[in-house]
Design a protein around this motif. Sequence first.
Motif, PDB file in Angstrom:
ATOM      1  N   SER A 117     -60.454  67.152 -19.157  1.00  0.00           N
ATOM      2  CA  SER A 117     -60.093  65.891 -18.509  1.00  0.00           C
ATOM      3  C   SER A 117     -59.310  64.992 -19.472  1.00  0.00           C
ATOM      4  CB  SER A 117     -61.331  65.157 -17.972  1.00  0.00           C
ATOM      5  OG  SER A 117     -62.131  64.694 -19.025  1.00  0.00           O
ATOM      6  N   VAL A 118     -58.328  64.299 -18.899  1.00  0.00           N
ATOM      7  CA  VAL A 118     -57.470  63.414 -19.684  1.00  0.00           C
ATOM      8  C   VAL A 118     -57.359  62.056 -19.002  1.00  0.00           C
ATOM      9  CG1 VAL A 118     -56.082  65.247 -20.747  1.00  0.00           C
ATOM     10  CG2 VAL A 118     -55.363  64.292 -18.552  1.00  0.00           C
ATOM     11  N   LEU A 119     -57.141  61.045 -19.814  1.00  0.00           N
ATOM     12  CA  LEU A 119     -56.824  59.709 -19.331  1.00  0.00           C
ATOM     13  C   LEU A 119     -55.309  59.599 -19.360  1.00  0.00           C
ATOM     14  CD1 LEU A 119     -57.981  56.727 -18.776  1.00  0.00           C
ATOM     15  CD2 LEU A 119     -57.264  56.333 -21.118  1.00  0.00           C
ATOM     16  N   VAL A 120     -54.708  59.221 -18.253  1.00  0.00           N
ATOM     17  CA  VAL A 120     -53.256  59.061 -18.179  1.00  0.00           C
ATOM     18  C   VAL A 120     -52.970  57.590 -17.934  1.00  0.00           C
ATOM     19  CG1 VAL A 120     -51.140  59.695 -16.964  1.00  0.00           C
ATOM     20  CG2 VAL A 120     -52.983  61.375 -17.214  1.00  0.00           C
ATOM     21  N   LEU A 121     -52.181  56.980 -18.814  1.00  0.00           N
ATOM     22  CA  LEU A 121     -51.764  55.601 -18.638  1.00  0.00           C
ATOM     23  C   LEU A 121     -50.241  55.593 -18.615  1.00  0.00           C
ATOM     24  CD1 LEU A 121     -53.356  52.480 -19.882  1.00  0.00           C
ATOM     25  CD2 LEU A 121     -50.915  52.649 -20.213  1.00  0.00           C
ATOM     26  N   ARG A 122     -49.703  55.066 -17.530  1.00  0.00           N
ATOM     27  CA  ARG A 122     -48.244  55.041 -17.332  1.00  0.00           C
ATOM     28  C   ARG A 122     -47.822  53.604 -17.121  1.00  0.00           C
ATOM     29  NH1 ARG A 122     -44.602  57.255 -12.524  1.00  0.00           N
ATOM     30  NH2 ARG A 122     -42.804  57.804 -13.778  1.00  0.00           N
ATOM     31  N   ALA A 123     -46.892  53.112 -17.943  1.00  0.00           N
ATOM     32  CA  ALA A 123     -46.389  51.750 -17.833  1.00  0.00           C
ATOM     33  C   ALA A 123     -44.897  51.779 -17.551  1.00  0.00           C
ATOM     34  CB  ALA A 123     -46.671  50.985 -19.118  1.00  0.00           C
ATOM     35  N   LEU A 124     -44.449  50.981 -16.583  1.00  0.00           N
ATOM     36  CA  LEU A 124     -43.034  50.853 -16.252  1.00  0.00           C
ATOM     37  C   LEU A 124     -42.615  49.421 -16.553  1.00  0.00           C
ATOM     38  CD1 LEU A 124     -43.964  53.265 -14.436  1.00  0.00           C
ATOM     39  CD2 LEU A 124     -42.199  52.554 -12.863  1.00  0.00           C
ATOM     40  N   ARG A 125     -41.433  49.267 -17.136  1.00  0.00           N
ATOM     41  CA  ARG A 125     -40.948  47.925 -17.435  1.00  0.00           C
ATOM     42  C   ARG A 125     -39.485  47.813 -17.012  1.00  0.00           C
ATOM     43  NH1 ARG A 125     -42.608  45.537 -22.869  1.00  0.00           N
ATOM     44  NH2 ARG A 125     -44.487  45.207 -21.687  1.00  0.00           N
ATOM     45  N   THR A 126     -39.164  46.679 -16.336  1.00  0.00           N
ATOM     46  CA  THR A 126     -37.812  46.362 -15.925  1.00  0.00           C
ATOM     47  C   THR A 126     -37.457  45.006 -16.505  1.00  0.00           C
ATOM     48  OG1 THR A 126     -38.203  47.481 -13.846  1.00  0.00           O
ATOM     49  CG2 THR A 126     -36.302  46.068 -13.935  1.00  0.00           C
ATOM     50  N   PRO A 127     -36.309  44.806 -17.118  1.00  0.00           N
ATOM     51  CA  PRO A 127     -35.301  45.798 -17.456  1.00  0.00           C
ATOM     52  C   PRO A 127     -35.831  46.751 -18.527  1.00  0.00           C
ATOM     53  CG  PRO A 127     -34.769  43.710 -18.502  1.00  0.00           C
ATOM     54  CD  PRO A 127     -35.973  43.479 -17.641  1.00  0.00           C
ATOM     55  N   PRO A 128     -35.112  47.857 -18.736  1.00  0.00           N
ATOM     56  CA  PRO A 128     -35.588  48.853 -19.700  1.00  0.00           C
ATOM     57  C   PRO A 128     -35.861  48.256 -21.076  1.00  0.00           C
ATOM     58  CG  PRO A 128     -33.688  49.674 -18.510  1.00  0.00           C
ATOM     59  CD  PRO A 128     -33.829  48.231 -18.148  1.00  0.00           C
ATOM     60  N   SER A 129     -36.959  48.667 -21.651  1.00  0.00           N
ATOM     61  CA  SER A 129     -37.335  48.193 -22.980  1.00  0.00           C
ATOM     62  C   SER A 129     -38.249  49.234 -23.605  1.00  0.00           C
ATOM     63  CB  SER A 129     -38.074  46.864 -22.865  1.00  0.00           C
ATOM     64  OG  SER A 129     -38.701  46.541 -24.070  1.00  0.00           O
ATOM     65  N   TYR A 130     -37.913  49.659 -24.821  1.00  0.00           N
ATOM     66  CA  TYR A 130     -38.740  50.674 -25.456  1.00  0.00           C
ATOM     67  C   TYR A 130     -40.062  50.113 -25.950  1.00  0.00           C
ATOM     68  CZ  TYR A 130     -35.444  54.363 -24.824  1.00  0.00           C
ATOM     69  OH  TYR A 130     -34.655  55.318 -24.247  1.00  0.00           O
ATOM     70  N   SER A 131     -40.248  48.782 -25.884  1.00  0.00           N
ATOM     71  CA  SER A 131     -41.544  48.220 -26.250  1.00  0.00           C
ATOM     72  C   SER A 131     -42.625  48.630 -25.248  1.00  0.00           C
ATOM     73  CB  SER A 131     -41.475  46.693 -26.352  1.00  0.00           C
ATOM     74  OG  SER A 131     -41.212  46.131 -25.073  1.00  0.00           O
ATOM     75  N   VAL A 132     -42.223  49.180 -24.112  1.00  0.00           N
ATOM     76  CA  VAL A 132     -43.193  49.623 -23.118  1.00  0.00           C
ATOM     77  C   VAL A 132     -44.062  50.746 -23.685  1.00  0.00           C
ATOM     78  CG1 VAL A 132     -41.792  51.367 -21.927  1.00  0.00           C
ATOM     79  CG2 VAL A 132     -43.496  50.087 -20.661  1.00  0.00           C
ATOM     80  N   GLY A 133     -43.524  51.555 -24.574  1.00  0.00           N
ATOM     81  CA  GLY A 133     -44.315  52.618 -25.190  1.00  0.00           C
ATOM     82  C   GLY A 133     -45.432  52.055 -26.043  1.00  0.00           C
ATOM     83  N   MET A 134     -45.126  51.035 -26.831  1.00  0.00           N
ATOM     84  CA  MET A 134     -46.158  50.400 -27.660  1.00  0.00           C
ATOM     85  C   MET A 134     -47.179  49.691 -26.778  1.00  0.00           C
ATOM     86  SD  MET A 134     -47.465  50.085 -30.552  1.00  0.00           S
ATOM     87  CE  MET A 134     -46.223  50.776 -31.591  1.00  0.00           C
TER      88      MET A 134
END
Length: 167
Positions: A135-152
Motif C-alpha cells: 500500500s502507498v500514499l499518493v499525494l498529487r498537487a496541481l498549481r496554476t499557473p505552472p510553478s515548480y514549487s508545487v513539488g516542494m
Amino acid sequence: MSRLLGVVALCAALSACTSTVSTPRPVPATTRQALPDLDTVDPCSLLGASDFKKPFTRQPERLTTLLSCTWATEDEAVWLSVEQESLEQGKVRVRDGSELTVEGRKAWWGVTTERVKDSQEFSVGIIVIELEVDSVLVLRALRTPPSYSVGMAARERSVKVLQRLAP
C-alpha cells in the motif's frame, strides 16, 4: 630488453595504483512508525487550512476510496489517497521521478507541466510513499499557473500527512 622490462614494471605499478577495492555502501536505516487502522482515519483531517497559502474555494471533499480526500484553493488542487499497490507499481504515476525518503519511508516523486483541452497549463507535483509492502500514499498537487514549487509543496504536505497519521 631492459627498457622493455622497465616499461612493463612501470605499467604494472601504475595499474596497481588505479585499482579500487569495492566496498558496499551501507543502506540507510529507516525507522517507520506503525500506522493506525486507516478505516478509522478521516482523510480530510490530514490537511487543514493552515497547510495552504490561500483559503479554500470549497470545503475538503472525501472521495469514495479508502482514505482519500481533495482540497482546492484559488490556484491549487490537492488529492490524497491510499492505493493498494506496491511502491514499484506506484512509480508509474510519476514521470521522470526520483527516489527519496519521507519520514523514514521509501518514496518516489516528480514534477511535470501539463496542459488541458482549453490550453490552460498547470504544474503537477506527485509523491508516492510506501506505507506497507502492498500500500502507498499518493499525494498529487496541481498549481496554476505552472510553478515548480508545487513539488516542494507536495513533499511538505506529505510529511504533515505522515506525522498526523502517526499514533
